[in-house]
Design a protein around this motif. Structure first.
Motif, PDB file in Angstrom:
ATOM      1  N   UNK A 155      -0.645   9.096  -3.317  1.00  0.00           N
ATOM      2  CA  UNK A 155      -0.868   7.639  -3.236  1.00  0.00           C
ATOM      3  C   UNK A 155      -1.912   7.922  -4.515  1.00  0.00           C
ATOM      4  N   UNK A 156      -2.849   8.860  -4.560  1.00  0.00           N
ATOM      5  CA  UNK A 156      -3.552   8.812  -5.658  1.00  0.00           C
ATOM      6  C   UNK A 156      -2.687   8.159  -6.912  1.00  0.00           C
ATOM      7  N   UNK A 157      -1.853   8.578  -7.260  1.00  0.00           N
ATOM      8  CA  UNK A 157      -1.023   8.912  -8.855  1.00  0.00           C
ATOM      9  C   UNK A 157      -0.282   7.310  -7.611  1.00  0.00           C
ATOM     10  N   UNK A 158      -0.649   6.646  -7.168  1.00  0.00           N
ATOM     11  CA  UNK A 158       0.240   5.030  -7.517  1.00  0.00           C
ATOM     12  C   UNK A 158      -0.466   4.081  -6.540  1.00  0.00           C
ATOM     13  N   UNK A 159      -1.925   3.785  -7.040  1.00  0.00           N
ATOM     14  CA  UNK A 159      -2.481   3.914  -5.583  1.00  0.00           C
ATOM     15  C   UNK A 159      -2.648   2.164  -4.898  1.00  0.00           C
ATOM     16  N   UNK A 160      -2.263   1.384  -5.865  1.00  0.00           N
ATOM     17  CA  UNK A 160      -1.790   0.456  -5.796  1.00  0.00           C
ATOM     18  C   UNK A 160      -0.508  -0.879  -4.668  1.00  0.00           C
ATOM     19  N   UNK A 161       0.580   0.791  -5.302  1.00  0.00           N
ATOM     20  CA  UNK A 161       2.264   0.135  -3.942  1.00  0.00           C
ATOM     21  C   UNK A 161       1.144  -0.473  -2.636  1.00  0.00           C
ATOM     22  N   UNK A 162      -0.006  -0.196  -2.067  1.00  0.00           N
ATOM     23  CA  UNK A 162      -0.408  -0.780  -0.407  1.00  0.00           C
ATOM     24  C   UNK A 162      -0.253  -2.537  -1.650  1.00  0.00           C
ATOM     25  N   UNK A 163       0.226  -3.299  -2.116  1.00  0.00           N
ATOM     26  CA  UNK A 163      -0.299  -4.290  -2.189  1.00  0.00           C
ATOM     27  C   UNK A 163       0.978  -5.305  -2.126  1.00  0.00           C
ATOM     28  N   UNK A 164       2.164  -4.758  -1.776  1.00  0.00           N
ATOM     29  CA  UNK A 164       3.350  -5.167  -1.251  1.00  0.00           C
ATOM     30  C   UNK A 164       3.299  -5.619   0.479  1.00  0.00           C
ATOM     31  N   UNK A 165       1.982  -5.144   0.090  1.00  0.00           N
ATOM     32  CA  UNK A 165       1.250  -5.987   1.986  1.00  0.00           C
ATOM     33  C   UNK A 165       0.603  -6.519   1.996  1.00  0.00           C
ATOM     34  N   UNK A 166      -0.639  -5.957   1.287  1.00  0.00           N
ATOM     35  CA  UNK A 166      -2.004  -6.871   1.061  1.00  0.00           C
ATOM     36  C   UNK A 166      -1.684  -7.890   0.266  1.00  0.00           C
TER      37      UNK A 166
END
Length: 551
Positions: A481-492
């Motif tokens: 996740x440190x290299x993909x820190x924004x992927x949670x935006x699918x939920x956010x």
């Protein structure tokens, strides 16, 4: 012909020529931009592939198998609703169920590292009291308790009286809760019995359940991968068939992300209908886009549990609505063009296409078939969520300091480099995000959020749902996740919109990792999300255990 007319004709021709050139330039510019975006996403996909390969070389060798479910614990396969019914009908004793839950937790926790504190003896005493009540004949009040005698666990950021309430920060490692959070109190009133609290990231703000107090929680499907955050401990235990009820919360995917990574159903209710009092040190008085929610192996648990924590606002969510899935309007988004997030992987694209194909084949006419949907707002999913977070009452740097001053991200980063910081790198990055990086332009974000919300409201109405990718890929390896820190935006992004959303498990991929998608509805139409989740889960395997279970 007059000179004036000739002049006007020349000017008109020049204007037309200018407009043609402007239009041509605009089209060319759009083509170039689209080509550059496609190139970027291709390179990003290559980058993600290389990252996966490198991380796999380490984490694949660390994988531990989860203990199989014993026959004596077979009752743990059942839903909380079914177990509550059996207890009331004297087909099962609460003590037997709580004992099975405790024994199963003790078996799986050495592999998962999910539990941060327990109250096993107290839970058994309370279970015996429930059994005595039932044996003597339930009063009218007790008979109305929907989860009488059923055990539950809660993420450690929810205060449970007498239990550790550290929120994953070292300065609180000995702090115990003086009273229950409102959601915990309501579950107790409903007859449920707290058994343990589970691991979270610091102040719930990261995509992995890791902190410097309790360490790292593992995914039951592959212990080299994350169960997600912030309700990762809850998801790990639930997927491992260790407890019937998992109490969570969600401000940026904190319920739905772990549910997806661990192959579970989940519902994040419409914001503003559940109390956050006593959760992550909140007062419960301030408006928030966060909601209390649950994840479960069984979709049938979600509405009854949501009714409990919504309390006197439950009727506003219309949870008892009879939903006929065949009468609903379906829309779908296959991928998101936010440059900050990874492209959706082939496994999840295939899963979405299968769902769309099955729904289309079930439609009685072309009007009922799922239709593609997109809005520019999804191109800025992370930015919209990040701006929405600025409207929350709490301050992450202050909470990280236990509300005794404020943590300075730059100072902590310098200390981290020499091994002197008491915080994780994820928490430090979150501080830097708030204290150093420039804010999202407020007027632009507010305008775009409202435009996206209005368009979705008009599109979905009271009988429409949006099928949306859960994430770019199934559960990542630890620390990816440190290299993909924004992927949670699918939920956010749906937190920022304050829309309800359900997570739907769709079986496993070839690597044995859970697949899934989200179902989104307009506010206060939560029942649509759950009805569609149940329908799709039944069609596509739904929850698949990470271990062998008895027949």
């Amino acid at each position: 012909m007059s000179r004036e007319k000739v002049s006007r004709d020349r000017e008109t021709k020049k204007e037309k020529s200018h407009r043609r050139k402007s239009k041509t330039n605009r089209i060319c510019k759009e083509v170039v931009i689209n080509l550059l975006k496609k190139l970027y996403f291709f390179l990003r996909l290559c980058f993600d592939t290389v990252v996966d390969y490198i991380f796999a070389m380490y984490w694949e060798s660390t994988h531990q198998s989860l203990p199989d479910l014993d026959k004596k614990h077979a009752m743990l396969r059942k839903s909380a609703v079914a177990l509550a019914k059996e207890i009331k009908n004297k087909e099962l004793k609460s003590e037997e169920l709580v004992t099975a839950c405790i024994e199963r937790i003790k078996l799986v926790n050495p592999v998962l590292n999910a539990v941060t504190d327990e109250r096993y003896e107290d839970a058994l005493k309370e279970a015996r009291e429930v059994d005595k009540l039932i044996e003597a004949g339930l009063s009218e009040e007790d008979s109305k308790k929907p989860f009488l005698g059923v055990p539950f666990t809660a993420k450690e950021s929810h205060a449970v009286k007498g239990m550790l309430h550290t929120l994953g920060i070292l300065s609180r490692k000995h702090i115990r809760a003086d009273e229950d959070a409102e959601c915990v109190r309501l579950l107790r009133v409903a007859g449920a019995i707290p058994v343990a609290v589970t691991n979270v990231p610091e102040i719930n703000k990261w995509q992995e359940s890791r902190n410097n107090v309790f360490g790292q929680t593992n995914n039951p499907y592959h212990t080299g991968r994350t169960p997600g955050g912030s309700s990762g401990g809850e998801a790990a235990l639930s997927a491992a068939l260790a407890c019937p009820i998992a109490l969570c919360s969600d401000i940026g995917g904190s319920t739905r992300m772990p549910a997806f990574y661990c192959g579970l159903y989940a519902l994040n209710p419409t914001a503003g209908h559940t109390s956050l009092k006593g959760s992550a040190l909140r007062s419960g008085k301030d408006p928030t886009m966060a909601s209390i929610g649950f994840l479960s192996r069984h979709c049938e648990d979600l509405i009854p549990l949501t009714k409990v924590v919504a309390a006197d606002k439950a009727h506003l969510l219309d949870l008892d609505r009879q939903v006929h899935v065949k009468d609903l309007k379906f829309y779908y988004v296959e991928s998101v063009n936010d440059l900050r997030v990874s492209p959706v992987c082939s496994d999840l694209k295939k899963a979405m296409k299968k769902v769309i194909y099955r729904l289309s084949s079930q439609a009685e006419n072309t009007e009922q078939a799922p239709k593609p949907y997109y809005h520019e707002g999804f191109n800025h999913s992370f930015a919209l969520w990040r701006h929405a977070m600025t409207k929350e009452a709490d301050s992450f740097p202050k909470l990280l300091a236990n509300n005794e001053g404020e943590v300075n991200g730059l100072v902590e980063l310098a200390k981290k480099l020499v091994g002197a910081s008491q915080f994780t790198l994820a928490a430090i990055f979150k501080c830097l995000d708030e204290q150093v990086l420039p804010p999202v332009p407020a007027a632009w974000a507010d305008r775009l959020t409202q435009q996206l919300k209005d368009d979705l409201l008009e599109t979905l109405g009271s009988d429409g749902v949006l099928l949306f990718p859960s994430a770019p890929a199934p559960a990542p390896y630890h620390c990816e996740a440190f290299l993909r820190p924004f992927n949670f935006a699918f939920w956010g992004v749906f937190n920022a919109l304050k829309f309800p959303a359900a997570q739907v498990p769709l079986g496993l991929n070839a690597d044995g990792l859970p697949l899934g998608l989200q179902v989104v509805a307009a506010p206060q139409h939560d029942a649509l999300c759950v009805a569609v989740a149940e329908h799709l889960g039944a069609m596509f395997q739904g929850y698949v255990p990470p271990c062998r279970v008895p027949e």
